[in-house]
Design a protein around this motif. Structure first.
Motif, PDB file in Angstrom:
ATOM      1  N   HIS A  81      78.595 -30.188 -11.186  1.00  0.00           N
ATOM      2  CA  HIS A  81      80.030 -29.937 -11.012  1.00  0.00           C
ATOM      3  C   HIS A  81      80.665 -29.366 -12.268  1.00  0.00           C
ATOM      4  O   HIS A  81      81.888 -29.273 -12.353  1.00  0.00           O
ATOM      5  N   GLU A  82      79.865 -29.031 -13.283  1.00  0.00           N
ATOM      6  CA  GLU A  82      80.300 -28.551 -14.596  1.00  0.00           C
ATOM      7  C   GLU A  82      80.983 -29.633 -15.419  1.00  0.00           C
ATOM      8  O   GLU A  82      80.906 -29.635 -16.637  1.00  0.00           O
ATOM      9  N   TYR A  83      81.660 -30.572 -14.797  1.00  0.00           N
ATOM     10  CA  TYR A  83      82.368 -31.626 -15.527  1.00  0.00           C
ATOM     11  C   TYR A  83      81.488 -32.834 -15.818  1.00  0.00           C
ATOM     12  O   TYR A  83      81.845 -33.683 -16.635  1.00  0.00           O
ATOM     13  N   GLY A  84      80.378 -32.963 -15.117  1.00  0.00           N
ATOM     14  CA  GLY A  84      79.417 -34.001 -15.427  1.00  0.00           C
ATOM     15  C   GLY A  84      79.893 -35.404 -15.125  1.00  0.00           C
ATOM     16  O   GLY A  84      80.679 -35.661 -14.219  1.00  0.00           O
ATOM     17  N   GLY A  85      79.429 -36.356 -15.943  1.00  0.00           N
ATOM     18  CA  GLY A  85      79.651 -37.780 -15.698  1.00  0.00           C
ATOM     19  C   GLY A  85      78.472 -38.370 -14.946  1.00  0.00           C
ATOM     20  O   GLY A  85      77.662 -37.640 -14.360  1.00  0.00           O
ATOM     21  N   GLY A  86      78.343 -39.690 -14.968  1.00  0.00           N
ATOM     22  CA  GLY A  86      77.242 -40.333 -14.256  1.00  0.00           C
ATOM     23  C   GLY A  86      75.887 -39.849 -14.711  1.00  0.00           C
ATOM     24  O   GLY A  86      74.967 -39.706 -13.909  1.00  0.00           O
ATOM     25  N   ALA A  87      75.738 -39.619 -16.028  1.00  0.00           N
ATOM     26  CA  ALA A  87      74.510 -39.012 -16.546  1.00  0.00           C
ATOM     27  C   ALA A  87      73.427 -40.029 -16.850  1.00  0.00           C
ATOM     28  O   ALA A  87      72.319 -39.639 -17.227  1.00  0.00           O
ATOM     29  N   PHE A  88      73.732 -41.322 -16.722  1.00  0.00           N
ATOM     30  CA  PHE A  88      72.686 -42.321 -16.950  1.00  0.00           C
ATOM     31  C   PHE A  88      73.018 -43.616 -16.218  1.00  0.00           C
ATOM     32  O   PHE A  88      74.167 -43.866 -15.831  1.00  0.00           O
ATOM     33  N   THR A  89      72.001 -44.430 -16.041  1.00  0.00           N
ATOM     34  CA  THR A  89      72.187 -45.804 -15.574  1.00  0.00           C
ATOM     35  C   THR A  89      71.068 -46.644 -16.163  1.00  0.00           C
ATOM     36  O   THR A  89      70.061 -46.107 -16.686  1.00  0.00           O
ATOM     37  N   VAL A  90      71.212 -47.953 -16.119  1.00  0.00           N
ATOM     38  CA  VAL A  90      70.223 -48.870 -16.681  1.00  0.00           C
ATOM     39  C   VAL A  90      69.975 -49.993 -15.682  1.00  0.00           C
ATOM     40  O   VAL A  90      70.921 -50.549 -15.114  1.00  0.00           O
ATOM     41  N   TYR A  91      68.717 -50.325 -15.491  1.00  0.00           N
ATOM     42  CA  TYR A  91      68.378 -51.427 -14.589  1.00  0.00           C
ATOM     43  C   TYR A  91      67.088 -52.080 -15.067  1.00  0.00           C
ATOM     44  O   TYR A  91      66.066 -51.404 -15.252  1.00  0.00           O
ATOM     45  N   LYS A  92      67.149 -53.372 -15.307  1.00  0.00           N
ATOM     46  CA  LYS A  92      65.990 -54.157 -15.732  1.00  0.00           C
ATOM     47  C   LYS A  92      65.310 -53.559 -16.959  1.00  0.00           C
ATOM     48  O   LYS A  92      64.088 -53.389 -17.013  1.00  0.00           O
ATOM     49  N   ASN A  93      66.129 -53.225 -17.931  1.00  0.00           N
ATOM     50  CA  ASN A  93      65.667 -52.738 -19.231  1.00  0.00           C
ATOM     51  C   ASN A  93      64.973 -51.375 -19.162  1.00  0.00           C
ATOM     52  O   ASN A  93      64.208 -51.015 -20.057  1.00  0.00           O
ATOM     53  N   VAL A  94      65.255 -50.635 -18.111  1.00  0.00           N
ATOM     54  CA  VAL A  94      64.791 -49.243 -18.025  1.00  0.00           C
ATOM     55  C   VAL A  94      66.018 -48.359 -17.891  1.00  0.00           C
ATOM     56  O   VAL A  94      66.875 -48.598 -17.037  1.00  0.00           O
ATOM     57  N   LEU A  95      66.097 -47.365 -18.742  1.00  0.00           N
ATOM     58  CA  LEU A  95      67.239 -46.458 -18.762  1.00  0.00           C
ATOM     59  C   LEU A  95      66.834 -45.136 -18.101  1.00  0.00           C
ATOM     60  O   LEU A  95      65.815 -44.533 -18.471  1.00  0.00           O
ATOM     61  N   TYR A  96      67.625 -44.710 -17.128  1.00  0.00           N
ATOM     62  CA  TYR A  96      67.389 -43.448 -16.433  1.00  0.00           C
ATOM     63  C   TYR A  96      68.501 -42.482 -16.844  1.00  0.00           C
ATOM     64  O   TYR A  96      69.682 -42.847 -16.776  1.00  0.00           O
ATOM     65  N   PHE A  97      68.149 -41.276 -17.256  1.00  0.00           N
ATOM     66  CA  PHE A  97      69.178 -40.390 -17.799  1.00  0.00           C
ATOM     67  C   PHE A  97      68.873 -38.924 -17.537  1.00  0.00           C
ATOM     68  O   PHE A  97      67.719 -38.523 -17.333  1.00  0.00           O
ATOM     69  N   SER A  98      69.938 -38.144 -17.552  1.00  0.00           N
ATOM     70  CA  SER A  98      69.840 -36.688 -17.452  1.00  0.00           C
ATOM     71  C   SER A  98      69.844 -36.100 -18.855  1.00  0.00           C
ATOM     72  O   SER A  98      70.668 -36.480 -19.693  1.00  0.00           O
TER      73      SER A  98
END
Length: 661
Positions: A81-98
């Motif tokens: 969307h060009e504006y981004g946001g929501g670029a990462f989350t964390v669950y059970k000590n694992v980080l998922y990211f763009s």
């Protein structure tokens, strides 16, 4: 000893260098609490010249020091969307990211530090808004597909699932929802058997009309959706946003079917209001970015929500339909999360104040007090004597009351003669708002002797759908009149100097700035446009997909209404401008391309309008590099000094073409 010096020339402890190093949370900022560990994670500037975004972490009780968890080779952002946001989350000590460097999704094992990609390499895909299955088998998110030499209609938005258990990345990604123009907020119920999400189509934006879908989720033969049904939004026009499941499976949403975004729960085929009656106040704001969280269910009691009640943080008891404010030192909150720590409910949020920097707070709901401030400004605390606290002022407009936040000049070391110059701020969006909060960038100006009016013109959010709709087909008219009327009202009331009114805006706010200078040239004596829109026909032809039909509701359909587009475009009325203008532009901007500034510059020079132009290599929509942030602030002050006749020392200026004192 208080010195008398011209307004605008005062010496201030707030330097451009300090703002270049730390300018506060960005629009795509996110805060996430890992429910398994209660560690808090957030995005922020790495402090490097590149403007790289990293991820920080602290324990919820503040018993450790802030630490960087993202390796230096990664940049946590998304261009979806060009504006981004929501670029990462964390669950059970694992980080998922763009990672914006290659637009891939990665997972970082926070125990071992190992980083591995979870999607194949493909520079045409962008990912955002990740939701993790409770057993860590799969991830659901939004994917945006781009193409070489694309037009906005070519871009494809889908919702996908990503297999987290397999080793074959080429088979990891699967489309589970497609066909609509946009998707956002995929949210799983606690046992991952239901998925709720929001979808909509052009020409609507998220604050116009959206739909809530619910689908069954099965994983026996790969993740599949069944009975995917639009459950709300197909019968009446409303903006539904931020679906969120509580721990007991109750689905909550925000909807503006009453005219204001109020909280509801989905039940018996429709949504039911969680208040005794609709309130004429917003419990959320327009969804410009992924990952927006204006409320959260409590983990210990799914019948209670952490939410915002005007300027207060509050608990909404959905059983008794009561709102209870929580005492905090803040005037507002954003990015709300909840946690249970040592058997007590906690709220984690971005705390907004009128006289202190924004901070991330961990708040004990049981004890009703802030337990720790997880992040503090790296800058030296500012003495209250330099802090200008805003006052919300209403002023008359052609359509009723308009609103602005007024910041008077304030510096204990200086006094001016006469009345101060005014900078009118026209916010971007245009469906956005000013909130009157502490803003060190504003204090840079007020501590130098400027007054600021941050205008919530008709069309701004925060005042309900009817106020937002004032701008419907009236962009370039209502916003212009409101900004001009605010300035004239403040001058008439003796707050500011009528002969030293200026206007400034970025992006859509830059359009309002340029339109005010061309369509109401008698009001302002100087203008500053940062990556502003000068020719709205170019926006209709060049804009990115997310906003490519936004203009339909703001002005009309292109090219059918070409005459109206031309009538509202400042580029065609440059000869009306009667004051100097300075333009700032990022040369990599895809939202408002450099062509917008370049055509304006050419037209101003052809019409002998005084102007200055500053372009930055490697900058996109909003400047990130510290040296460019610093240069912009200093040049803007220098520019006003040239126009309003006060000295500004130590700043190397630029040429103001066609300007003769």
């Amino acid at each position: 000893m208080v010195q008398t010096k011209p307004f605008g020339s005062w010496t201030s402890p707030i330097t451009a260098e300090s703002l270049g190093k730390e300018s506060g949370p960005r629009h795509d900022f996110n805060v996430v609490v890992d429910p398994a560990t209660n560690n808090v994670y957030w995005t922020g500037s790495s402090g490097e010249a590149s403007g790289r975004v990293t991820i920080f972490s602290r324990k919820i009780d503040g018993s450790d020091e802030k630490k960087v968890v993202l390796p230096d080779s990664f940049n946590c952002r998304t261009r979806a969307h060009e504006y981004g946001g929501g670029a990462f989350t964390v669950y059970k000590n694992v980080l998922y990211f763009s990672n914006i460097v290659d637009d891939r999704l990665y997972k970082l094992d926070l125990n071992t530090g190992r980083v591995t990609p979870i999607v194949p390499e493909n520079p045409h895909y962008r990912y955002a808004d990740m939701e993790i299955d409770h057993e860590e088998r799969f991830l659901i998110c939004v994917r945006e597909e781009h193409f070489e030499n694309e037009t906005p209609k070519d871009v494809i938005n889908t919702m996908v699932t990503i297999n987290l258990l397999g080793d074959n990345l080429d088979q990891a990604v699967k489309v589970i929802a497609e066909g609509n123009d946009f998707y956002i907020s995929p949210r799983l119920n606690p046992v991952s058997t239901k998925l709720a999400y929001i979808t909509w189509n052009h020409p609507n934006m998220t604050w116009d009309f959206t739909k809530l879908h619910i689908a069954n989720v099965s994983v026996s033969n790969g993740v599949q959706l069944s009975d995917d049904t639009c459950v709300v939004g197909d019968k009446i026009d409303e903006s539904i946003m931020q679906p969120r499941y509580a721990s007991d499976g109750t689905l909550y949403v925000l909807s503006d079917r009453s005219g204001f975004w109020n909280p509801y729960k989905y039940e018996n085929g429709d949504i039911q209001l969680l208040l005794p009656q609709p309130l004429a106040q917003e419990f959320g704001g327009p969804t410009w970015n992924f990952g927006q969280t204006d409320y959260r269910p409590f983990q210990s009691d799914p019948t209670k929500l952490l939410c915002k009640n005007k300027s207060s943080l509050a608990v909404l008891d959905t059983t008794n339909k009561t709102l209870t404010n929580l005492p905090t030192p803040f005037k507002g909150a954003a990015h709300l999360s909840t946690a249970v720590y040592n058997g007590e409910d906690y709220a984690v949020f971005l705390g907004v104040s009128s006289n202190k920097p924004t901070t991330i707070a961990a708040y004990n709901v049981t004890e009703k007090k802030v337990k720790t401030y997880l992040v503090e400004s790296a800058l030296e605390p500012l003495d209250d004597a330099y802090i200008s606290v805003s006052e919300e002022i209403s002023f008359p407009t052609k359509l009723g009351e308009g609103y602005c936040f007024f910041y008077p000049p304030k510096n204990p070391d200086f006094q001016g003669e006469g009345l101060p110059p005014l900078i009118v701020l026209s916010h971007g969006g245009p469906t956005a708002s000013a909130d009157g909060s502490y803003n060190r960038n504003y204090l840079y100006w007020t501590s130098r002797g400027f007054a600021i009016a941050d205008v919530n013109y008709g069309g701004s959010s925060g005042y309900g759908r009817e106020y937002r709709n004032r701008l419907h087909k009236n962009w370039g008219v209502v916003d212009v009149n409101d900004c001009c009327d605010a300035a004239l009202y403040l001058a008439e009331k003796g707050y500011v100097d009528r002969e030293k009114l200026s206007i400034k805006g970025a992006s859509a706010g830059g359009y309002t700035t340029l339109a005010s200078l061309t369509f109401r040239p008698e009001v302002f004596k100087a203008g500053c446009s940062l990556f502003g829109i000068s020719d709205i026909t170019l926006i209709a032809k060049e804009s990115h997909k997310f906003e490519s039909r936004y203009i339909d509701n703001l002005i009309g359909q292109y090219p059918r209404d070409i005459e109206l587009f031309q009538k509202r475009s400042p580029i065609h009325y440059v000869n009306n401008i009667s004051c100097p203008v300075i333009l700032f532009q990022g040369l990599d901007d895809k939202v408002v391309p450099p062509s917008q500034a370049e055509v304006m510059l050419t037209a101003m020079n052809a019409n002998k309008v005084p102007n200055a132009y500053v372009a930055y290599e490697g900058e996109s929509h909003g400047f990130r590099k510290p040296e460019n942030i610093i240069r912009t602030l200093e040049l803007e002050q220098w520019f006003y000094g040239q126009i309003f006749g006060f000295p500004v020392e130590g700043i190397e200026g630029v040429e103001i073409s066609n300007y003769h004192k």
